[in-house]
Design a protein around this motif. Structure first.
Motif, mmCIF file in Angstrom:
data_model
loop_
_atom_site.group_PDB
_atom_site.id
_atom_site.type_symbol
_atom_site.label_atom_id
_atom_site.label_comp_id
_atom_site.label_asym_id
_atom_site.label_seq_id
_atom_site.Cartn_x
_atom_site.Cartn_y
_atom_site.Cartn_z
ATOM 1 N N ASP A 28 -6.025 13.160 -72.486
ATOM 2 C CA ASP A 28 -6.276 13.587 -74.074
ATOM 3 C C ASP A 28 -6.289 14.980 -73.969
ATOM 4 O OD1 ASP A 28 -6.795 13.330 -76.779
ATOM 5 O OD2 ASP A 28 -8.490 12.362 -76.515
ATOM 6 N N CYS A 29 -6.588 15.649 -75.188
ATOM 7 C CA CYS A 29 -6.451 17.118 -74.988
ATOM 8 C C CYS A 29 -7.769 17.656 -75.527
ATOM 9 C CB CYS A 29 -5.560 17.202 -76.276
ATOM 10 S SG CYS A 29 -5.192 19.212 -76.164
ATOM 11 N N PHE A 30 -8.432 18.721 -74.819
ATOM 12 C CA PHE A 30 -9.425 19.357 -75.066
ATOM 13 C C PHE A 30 -9.153 20.639 -75.770
ATOM 14 C CE2 PHE A 30 -13.082 22.171 -74.125
ATOM 15 C CZ PHE A 30 -13.858 21.351 -74.294
ATOM 16 N N ASP A 38 -5.426 24.869 -75.700
ATOM 17 C CA ASP A 38 -5.793 23.551 -75.436
ATOM 18 C C ASP A 38 -5.508 23.228 -74.173
ATOM 19 O OD1 ASP A 38 -6.307 23.734 -78.196
ATOM 20 O OD2 ASP A 38 -4.762 22.466 -78.772
ATOM 21 N N LEU A 41 -7.243 16.850 -70.531
ATOM 22 C CA LEU A 41 -8.324 16.252 -69.852
ATOM 23 C C LEU A 41 -8.163 14.730 -69.672
ATOM 24 C CD1 LEU A 41 -10.512 14.573 -71.821
ATOM 25 C CD2 LEU A 41 -10.574 16.731 -73.053
ATOM 26 N N LYS A 43 -9.821 10.887 -69.637
ATOM 27 C CA LYS A 43 -10.621 10.205 -70.063
ATOM 28 C C LYS A 43 -10.752 8.710 -69.342
ATOM 29 C CE LYS A 43 -11.284 12.016 -74.577
ATOM 30 N NZ LYS A 43 -11.338 11.532 -76.037
ATOM 31 N N CYS A 85 -1.875 21.229 -73.339
ATOM 32 C CA CYS A 85 -1.365 19.807 -73.911
ATOM 33 C C CYS A 85 -0.071 19.794 -74.444
ATOM 34 C CB CYS A 85 -2.407 19.517 -75.058
ATOM 35 S SG CYS A 85 -4.179 19.492 -74.487
#
Length: 88
Positions: A28-30, A38, A41, A43, A85
């Motif tokens: 995903d994207c933090f 960005d 990350l 999960k 990202c």
């Protein structure tokens, strides 16, 4: 005619049976303070059949393969510390 779903571990190739301690993982994207900050990350969550169909989800047969996937992902991130990202 019946439809049978089958899954296999994206790390070791084991096939999913009825039981087991299966997991799902995805990137995903933090969000940073600015879009160019960005960072990707990873999960991880318990197995959910509904989410097992989602694009980009990795199927993992247990803690050892989850750890291996995490190690591989971290190695890739370390090799490219300026990665951001993907934007669509």
């Amino acid at each position: 005619m019946s439809y049978i779903e089958s899954y296999q571990c994206d790390v070791c190739g084991d096939k999913k049976g009825e039981g087991g301690d299966w997991w799902l993982a995805w990137v995903d994207c933090f969000p940073g303070e600015k879009p160019e900050e960005d960072q990707p990350l990873i999960k991880l969550t318990r197995w959910q059949a509904h989410h097992a169909h989602s694009a980009g989800v990795k199927h993992l047969c247990g803690a050892r393969c989850a750890g291996t996937l995490m190690d591989r992902w971290m190695t890739q991130q370390h090799a490219d510390p300026d990665s951001h990202c993907e934007t669509k």
